[in-house]
Every structure is written in C-alpha cells, then in structure tokens.
Design a protein around this motif. Structure first.
Motif, PDB file in Angstrom:
ATOM      1  N   GLU A  15      11.642   1.682   3.946  1.00  0.00           N
ATOM      2  CA  GLU A  15      11.002   2.556   4.922  1.00  0.00           C
ATOM      3  C   GLU A  15      10.692   3.927   4.323  1.00  0.00           C
ATOM      4  N   LEU A  16      11.558   4.415   3.459  1.00  0.00           N
ATOM      5  CA  LEU A  16      11.284   5.673   2.748  1.00  0.00           C
ATOM      6  C   LEU A  16       9.999   5.553   1.936  1.00  0.00           C
ATOM      7  N   VAL A  17       9.878   4.477   1.162  1.00  0.00           N
ATOM      8  CA  VAL A  17       8.687   4.277   0.330  1.00  0.00           C
ATOM      9  C   VAL A  17       7.445   4.155   1.204  1.00  0.00           C
ATOM     10  N   ARG A  18       7.534   3.389   2.277  1.00  0.00           N
ATOM     11  CA  ARG A  18       6.370   3.227   3.166  1.00  0.00           C
ATOM     12  C   ARG A  18       5.967   4.549   3.814  1.00  0.00           C
ATOM     13  N   ASP A  19       6.958   5.342   4.192  1.00  0.00           N
ATOM     14  CA  ASP A  19       6.670   6.639   4.805  1.00  0.00           C
ATOM     15  C   ASP A  19       5.945   7.554   3.828  1.00  0.00           C
ATOM     16  N   ARG A  20       6.427   7.602   2.595  1.00  0.00           N
ATOM     17  CA  ARG A  20       5.800   8.476   1.601  1.00  0.00           C
ATOM     18  C   ARG A  20       4.432   7.949   1.191  1.00  0.00           C
ATOM     19  N   SER A  31       5.228  15.944  -6.829  1.00  0.00           N
ATOM     20  CA  SER A  31       6.170  15.733  -5.739  1.00  0.00           C
ATOM     21  C   SER A  31       7.186  14.678  -6.169  1.00  0.00           C
ATOM     22  N   VAL A  32       7.710  13.965  -5.207  1.00  0.00           N
ATOM     23  CA  VAL A  32       8.723  12.955  -5.479  1.00  0.00           C
ATOM     24  C   VAL A  32       8.108  11.613  -5.892  1.00  0.00           C
ATOM     25  N   ALA A  33       6.783  11.526  -5.950  1.00  0.00           N
ATOM     26  CA  ALA A  33       6.114  10.240  -6.183  1.00  0.00           C
ATOM     27  C   ALA A  33       6.566   9.544  -7.459  1.00  0.00           C
ATOM     28  N   VAL A  34       6.697  10.278  -8.553  1.00  0.00           N
ATOM     29  CA  VAL A  34       7.106   9.654  -9.816  1.00  0.00           C
ATOM     30  C   VAL A  34       8.505   9.070  -9.680  1.00  0.00           C
ATOM     31  N   ALA A  35       9.391   9.809  -9.027  1.00  0.00           N
ATOM     32  CA  ALA A  35      10.761   9.323  -8.843  1.00  0.00           C
ATOM     33  C   ALA A  35      10.788   8.082  -7.949  1.00  0.00           C
ATOM     34  N   ILE A  36       9.927   8.045  -6.933  1.00  0.00           N
ATOM     35  CA  ILE A  36       9.890   6.866  -6.057  1.00  0.00           C
ATOM     36  C   ILE A  36       9.379   5.653  -6.815  1.00  0.00           C
ATOM     37  N   VAL A  37       8.400   5.844  -7.679  1.00  0.00           N
ATOM     38  CA  VAL A  37       7.919   4.730  -8.503  1.00  0.00           C
ATOM     39  C   VAL A  37       9.068   4.202  -9.360  1.00  0.00           C
ATOM     40  N   GLY A  38       9.850   5.116  -9.953  1.00  0.00           N
ATOM     41  CA  GLY A  38      11.017   4.703 -10.743  1.00  0.00           C
ATOM     42  C   GLY A  38      12.029   3.942  -9.905  1.00  0.00           C
ATOM     43  N   ALA A  96      11.203  -6.704  -3.565  1.00  0.00           N
ATOM     44  CA  ALA A  96      11.000  -7.927  -2.779  1.00  0.00           C
ATOM     45  C   ALA A  96      10.661  -7.574  -1.333  1.00  0.00           C
ATOM     46  N   ARG A  97      11.332  -6.598  -0.770  1.00  0.00           N
ATOM     47  CA  ARG A  97      11.048  -6.208   0.619  1.00  0.00           C
ATOM     48  C   ARG A  97       9.672  -5.560   0.745  1.00  0.00           C
ATOM     49  N   LEU A  98       9.314  -4.743  -0.226  1.00  0.00           N
ATOM     50  CA  LEU A  98       8.012  -4.088  -0.183  1.00  0.00           C
ATOM     51  C   LEU A  98       6.876  -5.087  -0.348  1.00  0.00           C
ATOM     52  N   ARG A  99       7.131  -6.178  -1.051  1.00  0.00           N
ATOM     53  CA  ARG A  99       6.109  -7.212  -1.252  1.00  0.00           C
ATOM     54  C   ARG A  99       5.682  -7.837   0.077  1.00  0.00           C
ATOM     55  N   THR A 102       4.905  -6.293   2.746  1.00  0.00           N
ATOM     56  CA  THR A 102       3.802  -5.511   3.324  1.00  0.00           C
ATOM     57  C   THR A 102       2.799  -5.050   2.276  1.00  0.00           C
ATOM     58  N   THR A 103       3.214  -4.999   1.019  1.00  0.00           N
ATOM     59  CA  THR A 103       2.329  -4.601  -0.082  1.00  0.00           C
ATOM     60  C   THR A 103       2.415  -5.693  -1.145  1.00  0.00           C
ATOM     61  N   PRO A 104       1.632  -6.789  -0.960  1.00  0.00           N
ATOM     62  CA  PRO A 104       1.806  -7.939  -1.842  1.00  0.00           C
ATOM     63  C   PRO A 104       1.386  -7.714  -3.291  1.00  0.00           C
ATOM     64  N   THR A 105       0.553  -6.720  -3.551  1.00  0.00           N
ATOM     65  CA  THR A 105       0.130  -6.461  -4.928  1.00  0.00           C
ATOM     66  C   THR A 105       0.295  -4.982  -5.246  1.00  0.00           C
ATOM     67  N   GLY A 106       0.354  -4.696  -6.522  1.00  0.00           N
ATOM     68  CA  GLY A 106       0.439  -3.311  -6.956  1.00  0.00           C
ATOM     69  C   GLY A 106       1.823  -2.713  -6.777  1.00  0.00           C
ATOM     70  N   VAL A 107       1.936  -1.452  -7.135  1.00  0.00           N
ATOM     71  CA  VAL A 107       3.182  -0.701  -6.997  1.00  0.00           C
ATOM     72  C   VAL A 107       2.979   0.321  -5.886  1.00  0.00           C
ATOM     73  N   PRO A 108       3.787   0.253  -4.821  1.00  0.00           N
ATOM     74  CA  PRO A 108       3.625   1.247  -3.756  1.00  0.00           C
ATOM     75  C   PRO A 108       3.647   2.660  -4.337  1.00  0.00           C
ATOM     76  N   ILE A 109       2.967   3.539  -3.739  1.00  0.00           N
ATOM     77  CA  ILE A 109       2.693   4.918  -4.137  1.00  0.00           C
ATOM     78  C   ILE A 109       1.525   4.924  -5.117  1.00  0.00           C
ATOM     79  N   LEU A 110       1.617   4.173  -6.210  1.00  0.00           N
ATOM     80  CA  LEU A 110       0.507   4.126  -7.165  1.00  0.00           C
ATOM     81  C   LEU A 110      -0.696   3.412  -6.541  1.00  0.00           C
ATOM     82  N   THR A 111      -0.444   2.388  -5.744  1.00  0.00           N
ATOM     83  CA  THR A 111      -1.532   1.668  -5.072  1.00  0.00           C
ATOM     84  C   THR A 111      -2.278   2.599  -4.117  1.00  0.00           C
TER      85      THR A 111
END
Length: 199
Positions: free
Chosen positions: A59-64, A98-105, A115-118, A120-129
């Motif tokens: 949820e943190l990743v989705r919010d950001r 911002s915190v984006a680089v750290a979230i990608v890490g 696995a959980r992010l997949r 709702t976001t089946p491809t790519g890396v959240p934040i970078l996508t």
C-alpha cells in the motif's frame, strides 16, 4: 497506560515513518517494529490497519506511485511553455530526489512485496513504471505541439530518460547529482529530438 502518540491519519503517518526509516537505514532495516517506533505508536496499530507487513509495504508503494500520476498531469500542463529540458530535469529531480529510489530498492529486495504488487502492476517496476508513463505523456504532448521532431517516439524515449535519472540518483548514501548535472544529461539526451522550429 498510553502506548504511543495519537495518530490523526494513521495510514499517512505510518507511510511517512516508513519513508524516514527507508531513507535513513535502507530496505533491510524496514520492519514493522521500526516503522511503529518511528511513528511513535504501538506495533499493533499497523496490524489493525493492514493484514500484514507486506500488505502495508504494498500500500505504501501504491500510494507513492499514485502521487506520480498526479505530478504527471502537472507536467503535461506545462507542455508548450518554457524549455523542455528544464521541465524534464525538474521532473526527474523531483522524482528521484525524493524517496522513489529507495522504494525501488525496497521492491527489488523483497520477493513477497513484488508478488503482491504484481496483482495490480503485472509488468514493470512500480514507481519506475509510473515515472515512465509521466515522461512519455509529457513528451507526447510536446511532440503534438511541434516542439519535438515528428518521428520522436515518447514510448522509447521515456524509459531511457527514466533510466538515466535513476542511475544519476541511485547511490543512496552518496551525494545527489547537482541540478546542473541532471540538466546536462537531459539536454544531451534531447539532442536531435527537440524541433529547431517549434510551432
């Protein structure tokens, strides 16, 4: 006996606390105990609002990521004005400063989170996508206004620009690049793409 400070917006305060831990100590230090201690609340508070810690992180990743989508509308709104390189350099600096680089890490380091992010976001890396979609949308708007050459391909250019920005900012413990460094990289990237005779 009180177990911590009163939380007005529990989710946002926990998210902000997680960001501070992530930026200060890195992904490996991000635990539910570290987050609740940083937020000044009892550990049970997190588990009352999220099914488990990976649910909280997802949820943190989705919010950001949703915040980036809001920024994308602002960036498209300046199309046709000012300098394209200035707009892109500012957008990349806002994103990766911002915190984006750290979230990608964080996403890369946690299998269950990915696995959980997949779901709702089946491809790519959240934040970078989302960042890539933001840049592509802006470049498409500039091309439609004649400020990029007609054969400029926003869907090819955007991931290259985002990758460049990510690499510039990727060293979490190092000194971030100067605005001049980011601007120079963007301007070099745009060479041959910006129209010489914008309409």
């Amino acid at each position: 006996m009180p177990t911590g400070v009163a939380l007005r917006d529990v989710r946002e305060q926990l998210f902000d606390a997680a960001e501070r831990v992530l930026l200060r100590d890195g992904p490996s230090a991000l635990t539910s105990r570290a987050v609740t201690a940083e937020a000044g609340c009892a550990k049970g508070v997190l588990h009352r609002h999220f099914t488990d810690f990976d649910d909280f992180l997802a949820e943190l990743v989705r919010d950001r990521a949703a915040r980036i989508e809001g920024r994308a509308a602002e960036l498209r709104g300046v199309a046709g004005t000012g300098d394209i390189a200035d707009h892109l350099a500012e957008a990349l600096s806002d994103l990766f400063g911002s915190v984006a680089v750290a979230i990608v890490g964080l996403v890369v380091s946690r299998d269950e989170l990915r696995a959980r992010l997949r779901r709702t976001t089946p491809t790519g890396v959240p934040i970078l996508t989302e960042a890539t979609a933001m840049i592509a949308g802006y470049l498409a708007a500039e091309r439609a206004l004649g400020r990029l050459v007609p054969d400029a391909d926003p869907d090819t250019l955007a991931p290259m620009l985002v990758g460049t920005g990510h690499l510039l900012f990727a060293d979490r413990k190092g000194t971030p690049p100067t605005p001049e460094t980011v601007h120079r990289a963007v301007r070099a990237f745009l060479a041959g793409v910006v129209s010489q005779a914008p309409r």
